[in-house]
Design an enzyme around this catalytic site. Structure first.
Site, PDB file in Angstrom:
ATOM      1  CE  LYS A   1      -3.653  -0.484   2.568  1.00  0.00           C
ATOM      2  NZ  LYS A   1      -4.207  -0.680   3.907  1.00  0.00           N
TER       3      LYS A   1
ATOM      4  NE  ARG B   1      -5.318   3.467   3.831  1.00  0.00           N
ATOM      5  CZ  ARG B   1      -5.288   3.622   2.509  1.00  0.00           C
ATOM      6  NH1 ARG B   1      -4.593   4.624   1.967  1.00  0.00           N
ATOM      7  NH2 ARG B   1      -5.905   2.761   1.727  1.00  0.00           N
TER       8      ARG B   1
ATOM      9  N   GLY C   1      -8.283  -6.596   4.038  1.00  0.00           N
ATOM     10  CA  GLY C   1      -9.142  -6.681   5.207  1.00  0.00           C
ATOM     11  C   GLY C   1      -8.544  -7.457   6.361  1.00  0.00           C
TER      12      GLY C   1
ATOM     13  CG  MET D   1      -3.007  -7.052   9.384  1.00  0.00           C
ATOM     14  SD  MET D   1      -1.290  -6.844   9.064  1.00  0.00           S
ATOM     15  CE  MET D   1      -1.325  -6.293   7.402  1.00  0.00           C
TER      16      MET D   1
ATOM     17  NE  ARG E   1      -6.044  -4.471  -3.131  1.00  0.00           N
ATOM     18  CZ  ARG E   1      -6.566  -4.336  -1.922  1.00  0.00           C
ATOM     19  NH1 ARG E   1      -5.809  -4.164  -0.880  1.00  0.00           N
ATOM     20  NH2 ARG E   1      -7.865  -4.373  -1.754  1.00  0.00           N
TER      21      ARG E   1
ATOM     22  CG  HIS F   1     -14.548 -10.002   3.781  1.00  0.00           C
ATOM     23  ND1 HIS F   1     -14.841 -11.301   4.138  1.00  0.00           N
ATOM     24  CD2 HIS F   1     -13.226  -9.833   4.032  1.00  0.00           C
ATOM     25  CE1 HIS F   1     -13.748 -11.875   4.608  1.00  0.00           C
ATOM     26  NE2 HIS F   1     -12.760 -11.007   4.575  1.00  0.00           N
TER      27      HIS F   1
ATOM     28  CB  SER G   1       9.140 -43.897 -13.833  1.00  0.00           C
ATOM     29  OG  SER G   1       8.071 -43.137 -13.339  1.00  0.00           O
TER      30      SER G   1
ATOM     31  CB  CYS H   1       4.898 -41.883 -12.142  1.00  0.00           C
ATOM     32  SG  CYS H   1       5.690 -43.155 -11.147  1.00  0.00           S
TER      33      CYS H   1
ATOM     34  CE1 TYR I   1       7.026 -39.898 -17.080  1.00  0.00           C
ATOM     35  CE2 TYR I   1       8.829 -40.379 -18.598  1.00  0.00           C
ATOM     36  CZ  TYR I   1       7.938 -40.783 -17.612  1.00  0.00           C
ATOM     37  OH  TYR I   1       7.961 -42.081 -17.159  1.00  0.00           O
TER      38      TYR I   1
HETATM   39  P1  ADP Z   1      -7.501  -2.303   3.716  1.00  0.00           P
HETATM   40  O1  ADP Z   1      -6.049  -2.627   3.740  1.00  0.00           O
HETATM   41  O2  ADP Z   1      -8.306  -3.198   4.550  1.00  0.00           O
HETATM   42  O3  ADP Z   1      -8.003  -2.128   2.331  1.00  0.00           O
HETATM   43  P2  ADP Z   1      -7.302   0.544   3.935  1.00  0.00           P
HETATM   44  O4  ADP Z   1      -6.103   1.051   4.637  1.00  0.00           O
HETATM   45  O5  ADP Z   1      -7.266   0.597   2.469  1.00  0.00           O
HETATM   46  O6  ADP Z   1      -7.657  -0.896   4.454  1.00  0.00           O
HETATM   47  O7  ADP Z   1      -8.510   1.382   4.482  1.00  0.00           O
HETATM   48  C1  ADP Z   1      -9.825   1.011   4.244  1.00  0.00           C
HETATM   49  C2  ADP Z   1     -10.603   2.162   3.680  1.00  0.00           C
HETATM   50  O8  ADP Z   1     -10.533   3.280   4.538  1.00  0.00           O
HETATM   51  C3  ADP Z   1     -10.090   2.676   2.365  1.00  0.00           C
HETATM   52  O9  ADP Z   1     -10.549   1.908   1.313  1.00  0.00           O
HETATM   53  C4  ADP Z   1     -10.678   4.051   2.329  1.00  0.00           C
HETATM   54  O10 ADP Z   1     -12.011   4.014   1.897  1.00  0.00           O
HETATM   55  C5  ADP Z   1     -10.656   4.461   3.782  1.00  0.00           C
HETATM   56  N1  ADP Z   1      -9.505   5.316   4.010  1.00  0.00           N
HETATM   57  C6  ADP Z   1      -8.261   4.987   4.348  1.00  0.00           C
HETATM   58  N2  ADP Z   1      -7.472   6.069   4.432  1.00  0.00           N
HETATM   59  C7  ADP Z   1      -8.250   7.125   4.146  1.00  0.00           C
HETATM   60  C8  ADP Z   1      -8.026   8.522   4.043  1.00  0.00           C
HETATM   61  N3  ADP Z   1      -6.834   9.038   4.250  1.00  0.00           N
HETATM   62  N4  ADP Z   1      -9.070   9.292   3.726  1.00  0.00           N
HETATM   63  C9  ADP Z   1     -10.279   8.767   3.513  1.00  0.00           C
HETATM   64  N5  ADP Z   1     -10.555   7.475   3.562  1.00  0.00           N
HETATM   65  C10 ADP Z   1      -9.557   6.653   3.889  1.00  0.00           C
HETATM   66 MG    MG Z   2      -7.780  -0.803   1.062  1.00  0.00          MG
END
Ligand code: ADP
Ligand code: MG
Ligand code: MG
Length: 908
Positions: free
Chosen positions: A29, A100, A109, A111, A373, A491, A799, A866, A886
């Site tokens: 990220k 984050r 999702g 962490m 990503r 999710h 084999s 095999c 093979y």
């Molecule tokens: P994950 O790794 O679970 O995707 P994120 O770090 O991407 O978690 O955060 C989840 C959500 O939180 C993001 O998709 C976004 O919608 C919101 N978010 C994170 N950082 C910001 C920010 N700086 N401003 C607004 N929304 C944010």
């Molecule tokens: Mg995210």
């Protein structure tokens, strides 16, 4: 003097220190946020605390790490303040932050994330005044308390039947106000929520919610580091082979707000369709929302593009008029923003040359990018995207081949619903086609039940209101997943696609009652244990079981396979015992049979009686009499195989298992056998007793049988040669290879070879014609590897029987290893299950040695494998490096092995 180690990396419009190639240090990220800044894409400013700080945190603890990173974090916050023109901790115009997590490999999702950090009872008033929007300020505050309370202060549901404690409070208030949606709550209501949330935190933890923004910030940073070791993150890493040692980075970033009203929104999008691979920009968003609202399935999300919106409406049975008025696409609602988003998406896809999964927020008409990503996708999307990007000139052939994870081909090879059975089935509900495939199973409502039922061998469908990361293990063992809430990016949908598992999400008609363990659709109740079927390709839910049929392999899949064949060096054969299996494997691209286990033919129908007669025989004459009955049956079997594999080699292994396997061991079946064969029960019991072995795996089996009873080998060899000549007379190109099992010495091989060659000479003399054939051996005892040069003086091929070779080299009985192997894997004695993926440095060394020794005396000796390992991608790569000609694997794994072989050749 050494410069002090750097732990914090800035990103923003004026300065960016990281980049996409720094994933190990900044996590995926953080690295990509930096890369987006470099590309001139609008991203809220921030900084990334490196994974090295996380590793240090795990090893040295909080206090030490605080000393190491404090100054840099203070500098980082100053940087963000300057970029955004707001002060962190200022009560009248506060800078709010998000904290984050982000590891090297994406763990969606897994962490934790905390939003709106920096708010307290004063700052919320400042935010309200400054924005002129009290509702927004209180909404942000209640969200912050909710997330911080959960992630940092540990307020989780008390039991599995309970909902999130904060959500319960929200639901209660909504009921009281008689409203349905979060957005229907006004500023006053949200203020009340804040009060109640704080009271709940005080009651449950004995602590007040922290008011000092810096305390909030540090608390969140530590919580993210700690979250690396929470259960769901561990499970995810286990399932995805991510080392525990990597650690996560922490991203601290200025907040932007999608919850500022009707001109604000938040969403997620994919540059191509993650389910089908279609080259179509698609995604979902929610107006006046924040963070995970879209994926949490709290409201019905709207579609980003118009075409996506129309497709969605068709599936969700929403009329065009309703769609346009209630659920318009972003393209219709905010055309300028849509155009800009499309531009960013194209820029990113072209830059990364792969399908992108992006997160964005719109704050009062301005677009902010929050994440990009390489997107997770289904197996079929993987194939289609790779082949289309190749065709579009974005990537080259080798890259296209490397883009598809061989194991994921499984999803394309596996059955779909039988058309007729489907037409007769009763649909009971409809949701979104979140992850394609066909699934039939019994309903369970809890992930842990899914696990325990699956352990008992039951097929289960996990039914949830919505799924969460805690459900991972249950999801991974379920045949399919059905959720009542949530869109295509929920999710459940994202995880299911990642697993290649059938999933129907957002089936609004389904009402789940977790306490009663039932679901209601219309006015029918369905209970735990009831059978249902899911079609993940259409979103349909059906009553009961539905029959499935095989998938069709053509189009992009065929093209990918053709490419793989060009690049690979090894052949891929199949392990097949019947003509049907052989034909199927051939359609999957097998170029021969690497192992036919003749004994598998012995169990069917009448045959077992003849086999048992042979076993009961008291002398050679009686045994020969019984074998005479078996001869035509075996010949038939081989004729079928030769015909199915016309033009391709067929490797036939002589009888291998210990004879007791063909006799019944329980009294009832022994009585049946006695009656059937007109022999006394006592005789049967005596023979069973005689054949009893303490360790059958190392007992009287393999070539040892043929050495004690050469007439068995003779019969089998005769069946092969007669079948070969018969088929050749019908115009079939027969390529027979006879394989002697379990050899450890040259003398053993020679004893069997003599019988086979003598039989060949006899059959050829009777027929007045000959049939070329190869005579070789399995290398499956460690001794055979050690003396492979001597064996190769006589054997024309090797084999590797890596199953036996593994159990004998490790000294693990394959049938008993289940008792200790899980402990061994957990404690890192072996990194992988050695019966699934070859132990490269141990067993692998024996393979390499045998190849080398074999070729030293017979340079053109054909060597293959095999064992089960022939279909395991990592093992295939090893066998490529070992120089095998093979690999042979079960029919369904043939395409996987072809692709793995090509990837091995490309990786060198
Ligand atoms: P994950 O790794 O679970 O995707 P994120 O770090 O991407 O978690 O955060 C989840 C959500 O939180 C993001 O998709 C976004 O919608 C919101 N978010 C994170 N950082 C910001 C920010 N700086 N401003 C607004 N929304 C944010
Ligand atoms: Mg995210
Ligand atoms: Mg064996």
């Amino acid at each position: 003097m050494n410069a002090p180690q750097k732990y914090v990396y800035l990103f923003g419009s004026s300065r960016t220190e990281g980049s996409a190639d720094m994933k190990n240090l900044l996590g995926g990220k953080g690295a990509n946020l930096a890369e987006m800044c470099r590309l001139g894409i609008t991203v809220p400013s921030g900084f990334t605390i490196s994974t090295e700080a996380c590793t240090a945190f795990t090893e040295l603890g909080r206090e030490t790490v605080l000393g190491m990173i404090r100054d840099e974090v203070l500098q980082g916050v100053k940087f963000v303040e300057t970029e955004m023109g707001r002060r962190f901790g200022n009560a009248s115009d506060p800078l709010l932050l998000s904290v984050r997590s982000g590891a090297r490999a994406s763990m969606p999702g897994m962490m934790d994330t905390i939003l709106n950090l920096g708010l307290n009872d004063e700052a919320v008033l400042g935010l309200a005044a400054k924005s002129g929007n009290a509702r927004f300020a209180w909404d942000s505050y209640r969200r912050f308390i909710q997330m911080y309370g959960d992630v940092v202060m540990g307020l989780k549901p008390l039991s599995k039947e309970e909902h999130d404690p904060f959500e319960i409070i929200i639901d209660t208030l909504k009921e009281k106000r008689q409203v349905k949606l979060d957005t229907d709550l006004d500023a006053q209501d949200l203020k009340e929520l804040v009060q109640r949330f704080k009271a709940l935190i005080r009651a449950r933890t004995g602590h007040d919610f922290p008011t000092d923004p810096w305390e909030q910030l540090w608390g969140s940073i530590w919580a993210v580091f700690e979250s690396w070791n929470n259960d769901r993150a561990k499970v995810y890493r286990e399932l995805n082979d991510i080392p525990q040692s990597w650690g996560t980075a922490v991203n601290v970033q200025a907040m932007v707000f999608g919850n500022l009203g009707e001109h604000s929104a938040t969403g997620v999008a994919f540059s191509r369709d993650a389910g089908t691979g279609e080259d179509l920009f698609n995604g979902e968003f929610l107006v006046n929302a924040q963070g995970e609202d879209v994926v949490a399935g709290i409201r019905t999300p709207q579609q980003v593009s118009l075409i996506g919106s129309r497709r969605w409406a068709e599936l969700a049975l929403v009329s065009e008029a309703d769609r346009a008025s209630k659920y318009p696409s972003l393209e219709e609602l905010m055309p300028h923003i849509y155009a800009q988003l499309l531009h960013f998406e194209t820029t990113l896809e072209n830059h990364f040359k792969d399908m992108q999964d992006i997160e964005f927020t719109i704050q009062e008409g301005k677009l902010w990018m929050l994440q990009t990503r390489n997107g997770k996708r289904t197996g079929s999307a993987m194939v289609r995207i790779a082949m289309e990007m190749l065709q579009q000139g974005m990537i080259d052939e080798k890259t296209a081949i490397m883009r598809v994870a061989p194991d994921r081909l499984n999803e394309l090879l596996h059955p779909v619903f039988d058309h007729q059975a489907l037409a007769d089935a009763t649909p009971i509900a409809r949701g979104l086609p979140a992850s394609p495939g066909a699934a039939t199973g019994q309903i369970v409502f809890f992930a842990d039940d899914a696990e325990s039922w699956a352990k008992q061998g039951k097929a289960v469908i996990l039914v949830r209101q919505e799924t969460s990361p805690e459900d991972l293990r249950g999801m991974s063992v379920a045949k399919g997943i059905l959720t009542a809430r949530g869109g295509m990016t929920s999710h459940a949908a994202v995880v299911a696609r990642g697993m290649g598992k059938c999933c129907v999400s957002g089936a609004g008609a389904v009402h789940v009652d977790m306490k009663a363990r039932s679901m209601r659709i219309g006015d029918t109740d369905y209970f735990e244990g009831d059978w249902i079927s899911l079609n993940g390709t259409t979103g349909e839910v059906y009553l009961g079981k539905i029959a499935t049929r095989d998938a069709e392999l053509s189009g992009d899949f065929g093209k990918l396979m053709a490419l793989a064949d060009i690049h690979k060096h090894m052949e891929v054969r199949t392990n097949a015992d019947t003509p049907d299996e052989a034909r199927m494997a051939r359609s999957f691209g097998a170029t021969g049979i690497g192992l036919c286990r003749t004994e598998h033919m012995f169990f069917e129908g009448e045959r077992i009686t003849a086999v048992r007669e042979m076993i009961l025989a008291d002398n050679e004459a009686q045994r020969r009499k019984a074998l005479t009955k078996l001869l035509p049956i075996q010949r038939d079997d081989f004729e079928g195989l030769f015909a199915a594999m016309d033009g391709l080699p067929v490797t036939i292994r002589l009888l291998d298992p210990p004879l007791h396997e063909f006799l019944p061991h329980d009294d009832a079946n022994q009585r049946l056998m006695a009656a059937d064969m007109h022999v006394s029960l006592g005789k049967i019991k005596m023979r069973v007793e005689e054949l009893h072995e303490f360790n059958p795996m190392m007992g009287h089996r393999g070539c040892r049988l043929g050495i004690s009873y050469p007439e068995i080998t003779e019969m089998q060899a005769r069946a092969v040669f007669e079948a070969g000549l018969n088929m050749r007379a019908k115009g079939i190109d027969v390529k027979a290879e006879i394989m002697v099992p379990l050899v450890g010495t040259l003398r053993e091989f020679n004893l069997q070879a003599e019988v086979i060659r003598r039989t060949a000479a006899a059959v050829f003399a009777e027929r007045g014609e000959t049939l070329p054939y190869l005579l070789g051996t399995m290398i499956e005892t460690p001794r055979a590897s050690l003396v492979a040069d001597s064996i190769a003086t006589q054997a024309e091929f090797f084999s590797f029987g890596t199953n036996d070779l593994t159990q004998m080299t490790l000294g693990f009985s394959r049938d008993d290893a289940g008792k200790f192997l899980p402990d061994y894997l957990k404690q890192g004695v072996y990194e992988h299950d050695p019966f699934r993926s070859i132990d490269q440095i141990g067993v692998g060394a024996l393979v390499q040695m045998a190849v080398q020794k074999g070729r030293s005396v017979r340079p053109d000796i054909e060597v293959g494998v095999c064992g089960e390992h022939g279909g395991d991608p990592a093992s295939v790569a090893f066998f490529h490096r070992a120089g095998l000609n093979y690999v042979s694997c079960s029919p369904y794994r043939v395409p996987i092995a072809r692709l793995a072989a090509a990837q091995a050749a490309i990786s060198g």
